[in-house]
Enzyme design. Structure first.
Site, mmCIF file in Angstrom:
data_model
loop_
_atom_site.group_PDB
_atom_site.id
_atom_site.type_symbol
_atom_site.label_atom_id
_atom_site.label_comp_id
_atom_site.label_asym_id
_atom_site.label_seq_id
_atom_site.Cartn_x
_atom_site.Cartn_y
_atom_site.Cartn_z
ATOM 1 N N CYS A 88 125.183 2.286 -46.289
ATOM 2 C CA CYS A 88 125.772 3.495 -45.737
ATOM 3 C C CYS A 88 125.396 3.607 -44.275
ATOM 4 C CB CYS A 88 125.275 4.731 -46.487
ATOM 5 S SG CYS A 88 126.256 5.037 -47.943
ATOM 6 N N ASP A 100 123.916 17.258 -58.055
ATOM 7 C CA ASP A 100 123.416 16.566 -59.247
ATOM 8 C C ASP A 100 121.900 16.685 -59.419
ATOM 9 O OD1 ASP A 100 125.860 15.596 -60.163
ATOM 10 O OD2 ASP A 100 125.795 13.936 -58.729
ATOM 11 N N ASP A 104 129.117 17.376 -62.538
ATOM 12 C CA ASP A 104 129.113 16.030 -63.108
ATOM 13 C C ASP A 104 128.049 16.037 -64.196
ATOM 14 O OD1 ASP A 104 130.085 13.451 -63.330
ATOM 15 O OD2 ASP A 104 130.021 13.121 -61.168
ATOM 16 N N CYS A 159 122.607 10.216 -46.436
ATOM 17 C CA CYS A 159 122.626 11.655 -46.670
ATOM 18 C C CYS A 159 121.400 12.031 -47.492
ATOM 19 C CB CYS A 159 123.881 12.046 -47.430
ATOM 20 S SG CYS A 159 125.369 11.376 -46.690
ATOM 21 N N ARG A 161 134.338 5.216 -67.240
ATOM 22 C CA ARG A 161 134.005 6.390 -68.033
ATOM 23 C C ARG A 161 135.243 7.160 -68.485
ATOM 24 N NH1 ARG A 161 130.735 9.371 -64.566
ATOM 25 N NH2 ARG A 161 129.032 8.072 -65.250
ATOM 26 N N TYR A 162 136.315 7.026 -67.717
ATOM 27 C CA TYR A 162 137.552 7.732 -68.053
ATOM 28 C C TYR A 162 138.584 6.728 -68.538
ATOM 29 C CZ TYR A 162 135.398 11.383 -65.209
ATOM 30 O OH TYR A 162 134.549 12.318 -64.699
ATOM 31 N N CYS A 176 122.068 12.657 -51.198
ATOM 32 C CA CYS A 176 122.859 11.638 -51.893
ATOM 33 C C CYS A 176 122.464 11.511 -53.358
ATOM 34 C CB CYS A 176 122.699 10.284 -51.222
ATOM 35 S SG CYS A 176 123.616 8.991 -52.063
ATOM 36 N N ARG A 186 140.862 4.916 -65.394
ATOM 37 C CA ARG A 186 140.397 4.626 -64.038
ATOM 38 C C ARG A 186 138.939 4.188 -64.031
ATOM 39 N NH1 ARG A 186 140.951 9.603 -65.592
ATOM 40 N NH2 ARG A 186 139.826 11.387 -64.790
ATOM 41 N N LYS A 195 132.974 14.436 -64.946
ATOM 42 C CA LYS A 195 133.110 15.691 -64.200
ATOM 43 C C LYS A 195 133.681 16.779 -65.093
ATOM 44 C CE LYS A 195 134.154 13.035 -60.066
ATOM 45 N NZ LYS A 195 134.344 11.722 -60.716
ATOM 46 N N ARG A 232 123.186 9.009 -55.172
ATOM 47 C CA ARG A 232 122.824 7.619 -55.449
ATOM 48 C C ARG A 232 121.630 7.204 -54.594
ATOM 49 N NH1 ARG A 232 128.677 6.256 -55.135
ATOM 50 N NH2 ARG A 232 129.515 6.978 -57.126
HETATM 51 C C1 LIG Z 1 134.884 10.647 -60.275
HETATM 52 C C2 LIG Z 1 134.985 9.404 -60.992
HETATM 53 C C3 LIG Z 1 136.219 8.758 -61.145
HETATM 54 C C4 LIG Z 1 137.493 9.315 -60.545
HETATM 55 O O1 LIG Z 1 137.853 10.426 -61.251
HETATM 56 P P1 LIG Z 1 138.856 11.517 -60.722
HETATM 57 O O2 LIG Z 1 138.324 12.762 -61.284
HETATM 58 O O3 LIG Z 1 140.165 11.121 -61.287
HETATM 59 O O4 LIG Z 1 138.864 11.488 -59.253
HETATM 60 C C5 LIG Z 1 136.263 7.592 -61.882
HETATM 61 N N1 LIG Z 1 135.144 7.073 -62.435
HETATM 62 C C6 LIG Z 1 133.950 7.675 -62.305
HETATM 63 C C7 LIG Z 1 132.780 7.068 -62.956
HETATM 64 C C8 LIG Z 1 133.825 8.840 -61.577
HETATM 65 O O5 LIG Z 1 132.624 9.427 -61.438
HETATM 66 S S1 SF4 Z 2 126.317 10.654 -50.099
HETATM 67 FE FE1 SF4 Z 2 125.158 8.718 -50.423
HETATM 68 S S2 SF4 Z 2 126.697 7.163 -50.826
HETATM 69 FE FE2 SF4 Z 2 127.732 8.936 -49.880
HETATM 70 S S3 SF4 Z 2 127.735 8.484 -47.674
HETATM 71 FE FE3 SF4 Z 2 125.947 9.709 -48.088
HETATM 72 S S4 SF4 Z 2 124.290 8.220 -48.414
HETATM 73 FE FE4 SF4 Z 2 126.223 7.129 -48.626
#
Ligand SMILES: *Cc1c(COP(=O)(O)O)cnc(C)c1O
Ligand code: SF4
Length: 426
Positions: free
Chosen positions: A125, A297, A334, A129, A112-113, A132, A116, A341, A134
């Site tokens: 996991c 989120d 996010d 959590c 997305r960026y 979470c 990275r 973010k 996800r």
């Molecule tokens: C958070 C995130 C990153 C890392 O981004 P930083 O803000 O540089 O830590 C990279 N890819 C995705 C999809 C993310 O959500």
């Molecule tokens: S927030 Fe979700 S992905 Fe992160 S440690 Fe907890 S359960 Fe696992």
């Protein structure tokens, strides 16, 4: 809980308790096990069961031992024990609010960026959590470690020279076979343009026994021979900073592993400036640099954890200037729909003219900064970074607002369809 209380419940030796594999094998995954070990009323057990049937439960004995079952507001309890509120459905809650699946050029990798990527290496996991983001994926066991998929991700990174930073996530990457993890990181560092590998892991919080000497040795060896491994963990409350978690952090820091932390702002768990400040102070004392404070989120099943964004601004207002700069995380939202973010902050710039900028500080003092007479500020002489012949033409393209700032670009507005990253499915 002291160790004799632990023994009363789990009937284990100290060696077993300190063995992370034992912890994993004895994780609490059914309401029956919870009832057997702790005093829980029938009505509460029923509620837990209903929620756990939809969003599975898994709690390490270690993390469970930190729960105060008599206190519904216990921050550990709220993060670990399913609640009926998870089943409230709101139509604006989404299964994939961040478009992590949509923004995937290959399965399990989000790009997305510009420079990275996020590479998911497992869905597993050690503790699920309740907040979470996800939730849709964690604990769904069909794809624990999908080596083929990881290979495809690495292949994509190989073919994408602008990627210089790879973030391993999941699930918890420190739960996969450690030899496989080592190979993944080493493979990544064989790619000439990969400069940094990071791992996001909650092990120091929910299973600190998993930060073994073997793991630490492996990480420092990788650092020495190939490149750095940054670890970002996820503490949400001071109560999680225990003797065990301190020891885990200490081992990592002693091995020279840079440590960061991402906290999620959670209603009734840590939505208070003092609680967050306290946690940030505990983290830096343990050589962990606060990195992000996340707005919760819009994932399904976590509505009850959400606070207004105003709460996050209030927290930041109490941190910035009031405590050491390195104790202050960046507060981010996010963006729903996959915008990434977005940093949000109190405003310190009150107004400006071309001669003066009016600012206020953390105490509310209002000051004026007089702008220089010569307001042109161009490139330093003799710098040729951006017309360096070795930089590909394509990489020189402006991204986002840069297009509006650019002298060479006659754009007067930006359309969302011009997003450079993401939307791989269109
Ligand atoms: C958070 C995130 C990153 C890392 O981004 P930083 O803000 O540089 O830590 C990279 N890819 C995705 C999809 C993310 O959500
Ligand atoms: S927030 Fe979700 S992905 Fe992160 S440690 Fe907890 S359960 Fe696992």
């Amino acid at each position: 809980m002291n160790f004799s209380e632990v023994q009363n419940i789990w009937d284990c030796s100290k060696e077993e308790w300190n063995d992370w594999q034992w912890q994993l094998e004895n994780s609490i995954t059914s309401v029956q096990e919870l009832e057997d070990k702790f005093s829980i009323s029938d009505s509460e057990a029923q509620k837990i069961k209903k929620a756990a049937d939809v969003f599975p439960m898994s709690i390490t004995p270690y993390y469970a031992s930190l729960i105060d079952f008599d206190d519904d507001t216990c921050p550990i309890k709220q993060q670990a024990i399913p609640q009926s509120d998870e089943l409230k459905n709101n139509n604006y809650e989404m299964d994939d609010p961040l478009h992590e699946d949509k923004d995937s050029p290959v399965d399990g990798l989000t790009h997305r960026y510009p420079d990275r990527v996020l590479l998911l290496v497992t869905n597993k996991c050690s503790m699920f959590c309740r907040h979470c983001t996800r939730k849709r994926k964690v604990g769904d066991d069909e794809g624990t470690v999908n080596l083929e998929q990881i290979k495809q991700g690495i292949e994509y990174i190989k073919e994408t020279p602008q990627v210089r930073d790879v973030l391993l996530s999941g699930g918890d990457p420190l739960l996969i076979d450690r030899e496989i993890l080592r190979k993944i990181i080493v493979e990544l560092y064989k790619i000439p343009h990969v400069e940094v590998v990071r791992v996001g892991s909650r092990l120091p919080v929910v299973l600190p026994q998993g930060i073994t000497d073997g793991l630490v040795d492996m990480l420092s060896e990788i650092t020495e021979e190939h490149g750095p491994v940054w670890i970002n963990t996820h503490f949400n409350h001071k109560k999680e900073i225990t003797a065990e978690s301190k020891e885990a952090l200490n081992k990592l820091a002693n091995a020279g592993i840079p440590l960061g932390n991402q906290t999620v702002l959670l209603r009734d768990v840590n939505d208070c400036p003092e609680i967050i400040k306290d946690l940030m102070h505990q983290l830096v004392q343990n050589r962990v640099r606060p990195y992000y404070l996340y707005q919760c989120d819009l994932s399904r099943g976590i509505e009850h954890f959400r606070t207004p964004i105003a709460k996050g601004i209030e927290v930041m207002e109490h941190l910035i200037g009031h405590t050491s700069g390195f104790s202050v995380p960046r507060y981010v939202v996010d963006a729903p729909g996959g915008g990434g973010k977005i940093p949000v902050s109190p405003n310190y710039l009150l107004s400006n003219s071309n001669r003066k900028t009016i600012l206020r500080n953390f105490e509310g003092t209002i000051t004026v900064y007089t702008e220089p007479e010569n307001q042109t500020s161009n490139c330093p002489p003799n710098c040729n970074i951006c017309d360096n012949p070795f930089v590909e033409e394509e990489e020189q393209n402006d991204i986002g607002l840069q297009k509006l700032f650019s002298e060479d670009n006659d754009k007067i507005s930006l359309q969302s369809s011009e997003r450079e990253y993401g939307n791989y499915d269109s």
